[in-house]
Design an enzyme around this catalytic site. Sequence first.
Site, PDB file in Angstrom:
ATOM      1  CD1 TRP A  31       9.641  -3.190  -7.897  1.00 54.35           C
ATOM      2  CD2 TRP A  31       9.743  -1.509  -9.357  1.00 54.35           C
ATOM      3  NE1 TRP A  31       8.366  -2.879  -8.245  1.00 54.35           N
ATOM      4  CE2 TRP A  31       8.396  -1.839  -9.154  1.00 54.35           C
ATOM      5  CE3 TRP A  31      10.055  -0.474 -10.242  1.00 54.35           C
ATOM      6  CZ2 TRP A  31       7.354  -1.180  -9.792  1.00 54.35           C
ATOM      7  CZ3 TRP A  31       9.014   0.186 -10.874  1.00 54.35           C
ATOM      8  CH2 TRP A  31       7.686  -0.176 -10.648  1.00 54.35           C
ATOM      9  CG  PHE A  64       4.872  -2.185   0.369  1.00 55.55           C
ATOM     10  CD1 PHE A  64       4.796  -1.043   1.151  1.00 55.55           C
ATOM     11  CD2 PHE A  64       3.840  -3.108   0.450  1.00 55.55           C
ATOM     12  CE1 PHE A  64       3.719  -0.822   1.994  1.00 55.55           C
ATOM     13  CE2 PHE A  64       2.753  -2.898   1.288  1.00 55.55           C
ATOM     14  CZ  PHE A  64       2.695  -1.749   2.063  1.00 55.55           C
ATOM     15  CB  VAL A  85      17.164  -0.157  -5.173  1.00 59.92           C
ATOM     16  CG1 VAL A  85      16.607  -0.817  -6.406  1.00 59.92           C
ATOM     17  CG2 VAL A  85      17.595   1.266  -5.485  1.00 59.92           C
ATOM     18  N   GLY A  90       8.299  11.603  -8.384  1.00 59.79           N
ATOM     19  CA  GLY A  90       7.662  12.900  -8.212  1.00 59.79           C
ATOM     20  C   GLY A  90       6.489  12.908  -7.249  1.00 59.79           C
ATOM     21  CG  HIS A  93       4.871   5.119  -4.329  1.00 57.24           C
ATOM     22  ND1 HIS A  93       5.946   4.426  -4.818  1.00 57.24           N
ATOM     23  CD2 HIS A  93       3.936   4.193  -3.995  1.00 57.24           C
ATOM     24  CE1 HIS A  93       5.685   3.128  -4.784  1.00 57.24           C
ATOM     25  NE2 HIS A  93       4.476   2.958  -4.294  1.00 57.24           N
ATOM     26  CG  PHE A 118      17.961  -1.666   6.229  1.00 63.07           C
ATOM     27  CD1 PHE A 118      16.607  -1.946   6.194  1.00 63.07           C
ATOM     28  CD2 PHE A 118      18.412  -0.486   5.666  1.00 63.07           C
ATOM     29  CE1 PHE A 118      15.709  -1.058   5.605  1.00 63.07           C
ATOM     30  CE2 PHE A 118      17.529   0.411   5.079  1.00 63.07           C
ATOM     31  CZ  PHE A 118      16.177   0.114   5.051  1.00 63.07           C
TER      32      PHE A 118
END
EC number: 2.5.1.78
Length: 161
Positions: A31, A64, A85, A90, A93, A118
């Site tokens: 992403w 995830f 990232v 909103g 999640h 990390f």
Amino acid sequence: MSGHGAPTIDLTTLNPEEASQLKLAIVAASWHTQIMDGLVDGALRAAKEAGIAEPTLLRVPGSFELPVAAARLAPHFDAVVALGVVIRGGTPHFDYVCQAATSGLTDVSVRTGVPVGFGVLTCDTEQQGIDRAGLPGSKEDKGHEAVTAALATAVTLKQFS
């Protein structure tokens, strides 16, 4: 390793022979391509600076999925670095993904004894990610920092093998 008071770790101060012999895996989410490209570039640059010619790079869909990939790779490597990232939206999640990635990667490191760097950015805005991605004009280079921390820890732990 961010913010005021962060340690300075210079990869050139590590024993070059020890550092260059380490097997490093980098697991990167997909992403937010611009930010991820910066994180991966910084991670690969840090590996090269440490003398690691060919780190393994594995791409996964999102943050995830980082813990399961790190868990699979950790037994075969001296250090794993997770890059991703997550940008707040909103809904809750964001909180769930950040918590799952953080606790999952911590669990992998503690359970396997393999350092997991990390490099997951948890940002309120896309600009915060850009500022930390090691891109031209960025304030920080979290991909580089994550590799540096993982390799420094791996070298330190090698003496207890």
